[in-house]
Design a protein around this motif. Structure first.
Motif, PDB file in Angstrom:
ATOM      1  N   UNK A 194       0.823  -1.215   0.000  1.00  0.00           N
ATOM      2  CA  UNK A 194       0.000   0.000   0.000  1.00  0.00           C
ATOM      3  C   UNK A 194       0.854   1.259   0.000  1.00  0.00           C
ATOM      4  N   UNK A 195       2.090   1.136   0.440  1.00  0.00           N
ATOM      5  CA  UNK A 195       2.996   2.289   0.498  1.00  0.00           C
ATOM      6  C   UNK A 195       3.672   2.586  -0.827  1.00  0.00           C
ATOM      7  N   UNK A 196       3.382   1.798  -1.862  1.00  0.00           N
ATOM      8  CA  UNK A 196       4.069   1.945  -3.144  1.00  0.00           C
ATOM      9  C   UNK A 196       3.395   2.931  -4.086  1.00  0.00           C
ATOM     10  N   UNK A 197       2.247   3.484  -3.718  1.00  0.00           N
ATOM     11  CA  UNK A 197       1.592   4.451  -4.586  1.00  0.00           C
ATOM     12  C   UNK A 197       2.347   5.777  -4.552  1.00  0.00           C
ATOM     13  N   UNK A 198       2.209   6.568  -5.603  1.00  0.00           N
ATOM     14  CA  UNK A 198       2.927   7.842  -5.673  1.00  0.00           C
ATOM     15  C   UNK A 198       2.548   8.806  -4.544  1.00  0.00           C
ATOM     16  N   UNK A 199       1.247   8.977  -4.217  1.00  0.00           N
ATOM     17  CA  UNK A 199       0.919   9.869  -3.094  1.00  0.00           C
ATOM     18  C   UNK A 199       1.542   9.406  -1.779  1.00  0.00           C
ATOM     19  N   UNK A 200       1.510   8.093  -1.533  1.00  0.00           N
ATOM     20  CA  UNK A 200       2.096   7.568  -0.296  1.00  0.00           C
ATOM     21  C   UNK A 200       3.605   7.750  -0.280  1.00  0.00           C
ATOM     22  N   UNK A 201       4.256   7.474  -1.399  1.00  0.00           N
ATOM     23  CA  UNK A 201       5.710   7.622  -1.468  1.00  0.00           C
ATOM     24  C   UNK A 201       6.131   9.078  -1.308  1.00  0.00           C
ATOM     25  N   UNK A 202       5.338   9.991  -1.844  1.00  0.00           N
ATOM     26  CA  UNK A 202       5.654  11.408  -1.706  1.00  0.00           C
ATOM     27  C   UNK A 202       5.609  11.838  -0.246  1.00  0.00           C
TER      28      UNK A 202
ATOM     29  N   UNK B 177       8.879  12.331   5.115  1.00  0.00           N
ATOM     30  CA  UNK B 177       8.970  11.892   6.501  1.00  0.00           C
ATOM     31  C   UNK B 177       7.712  12.147   7.304  1.00  0.00           C
ATOM     32  N   UNK B 178       6.554  12.184   6.645  1.00  0.00           N
ATOM     33  CA  UNK B 178       5.287  12.396   7.336  1.00  0.00           C
ATOM     34  C   UNK B 178       4.968  11.172   8.185  1.00  0.00           C
ATOM     35  N   UNK B 179       4.661  11.350   9.477  1.00  0.00           N
ATOM     36  CA  UNK B 179       4.369  10.197  10.342  1.00  0.00           C
ATOM     37  C   UNK B 179       3.174   9.395   9.829  1.00  0.00           C
ATOM     38  N   UNK B 180       3.263   8.078   9.934  1.00  0.00           N
ATOM     39  CA  UNK B 180       2.186   7.161   9.555  1.00  0.00           C
ATOM     40  C   UNK B 180       1.798   7.284   8.073  1.00  0.00           C
ATOM     41  N   UNK B 181       2.740   7.716   7.230  1.00  0.00           N
ATOM     42  CA  UNK B 181       2.444   7.851   5.803  1.00  0.00           C
ATOM     43  C   UNK B 181       2.584   6.526   5.065  1.00  0.00           C
ATOM     44  N   UNK B 182       3.299   5.568   5.657  1.00  0.00           N
ATOM     45  CA  UNK B 182       3.506   4.290   5.001  1.00  0.00           C
ATOM     46  C   UNK B 182       4.609   3.505   5.662  1.00  0.00           C
ATOM     47  N   UNK B 183       4.981   2.404   5.045  1.00  0.00           N
ATOM     48  CA  UNK B 183       5.941   1.498   5.662  1.00  0.00           C
ATOM     49  C   UNK B 183       7.395   1.779   5.359  1.00  0.00           C
ATOM     50  N   UNK B 184       7.692   2.846   4.589  1.00  0.00           N
ATOM     51  CA  UNK B 184       9.069   3.136   4.211  1.00  0.00           C
ATOM     52  C   UNK B 184       9.529   4.473   4.781  1.00  0.00           C
ATOM     53  N   UNK B 185      10.847   4.590   4.943  1.00  0.00           N
ATOM     54  CA  UNK B 185      11.433   5.843   5.368  1.00  0.00           C
ATOM     55  C   UNK B 185      11.754   6.723   4.172  1.00  0.00           C
ATOM     56  N   UNK B 186      12.234   7.952   4.414  1.00  0.00           N
ATOM     57  CA  UNK B 186      12.540   8.882   3.320  1.00  0.00           C
ATOM     58  C   UNK B 186      13.544   8.323   2.314  1.00  0.00           C
TER      59      UNK B 186
END
Length: 250
Positions: A201-209, A214-223
């Motif tokens: 779910x973290x692979x979408x462009x909005x989530x990756x952006x 470094x937005x908290x709880x934005x997804x499973x990956x770091x900057x």
């Protein structure tokens, strides 16, 4: 190469569709303003017990990638439709150079346009919030980074759109693919266990952006990981498009 880029810039700004797409990005402001107004009214009646507005970018986060992706599609699909692509590839002997020049132009326009839309969206949200403690100041951690990262996400979307149109040689086909591909992670993650579902779910462009910022709880990956994935999208898209345009007759 500079002359090729200048030529592609002239082509892009001569297309009416470029201005139509840029005008449509204003819809992000309308959606964000409506969402911020709804949350502000809830706050006025029930206090700080619900959702907050923050920067406001997340309410319309799906719009810029789609629209700037359309910009990338239309930057080359029209040439395939009219046959002008033959003249382009005859003038520029190295086909990959023509593709790279187009990618440079659409990425630059999308980055600037996406950045302008991001700041306008942020200011719209804060104007609606009007001093309530549910907005976000640019001095807060990750707030400015979230706004600044929007330009990068728009640029990546434009390059992906350009690559899809190069591969498919069809405006409708590329536009359908542009809309359908971002939906795949949302569908796949439903069938995966944790933490794989969060990563997909973290692979979408909005989530990756947002993860890039470094937005908290934005997804499973770091900057750092988000940056690498975004760069991977660009490299893979251009590589696939370059292979196709070099091996196929036009």
């Amino acid at each position: 190469m500079i002359n090729v880029i200048a030529s592609e810039w002239l082509k892009l700004r001569s297309l009416r569709s470029t201005y139509y797409v840029l005008a449509c990005t204003l819809s992000a402001l309308v959606i964000t303003g409506a969402a911020a107004l709804s949350i502000s009214r809830y706050f006025d009646t029930r206090g700080l017990s619900g959702e907050i507005v923050g920067t406001g970018l997340r309410f319309s986060a799906d719009i810029p990638p789609v629209l700037f992706g359309m910009l990338g599609v239309l930057a080359i699909s029209g040439e395939y439709g009219t046959g002008m692509i033959r003249l382009t590839l005859t003038t520029v002997r190295r086909r990959w150079m023509a593709l790279l020049a187009k990618a440079t132009v659409v990425a630059a326009v999308a980055a600037v346009g996406g950045q302008v839309v991001a700041f306008a969206t942020y200011l719209t949200a804060q104007a609606v919030v009007s001093g309530r403690p549910i907005g976000a100041s640019l001095s807060e951690p990750a707030a400015l980074a979230e706004v600044l990262a929007a330009g990068a996400g728009s640029a990546v979307a434009a390059v992906i759109g350009l690559a899809l149109a190069t591969i498919l040689r069809s405006t409708p086909g590329a536009l359908v693919a542009l809309v359908a591909l971002p939906l795949l992670p949302a569908v796949i993650e439903r069938f995966l266990p944790a933490p794989w579902n969060d990563w997909v779910a973290s692979l979408t462009l909005p989530a990756l952006t947002r993860q890039l910022a470094g937005v908290p709880d934005a997804g499973g990956f770091g900057p750092f990981t988000a940056t690498a994935i975004l760069a991977g999208y660009v490299v893979f898209s251009l590589f696939a498009a370059a292979l196709v345009i070099n091996r196929r007759d036009v």
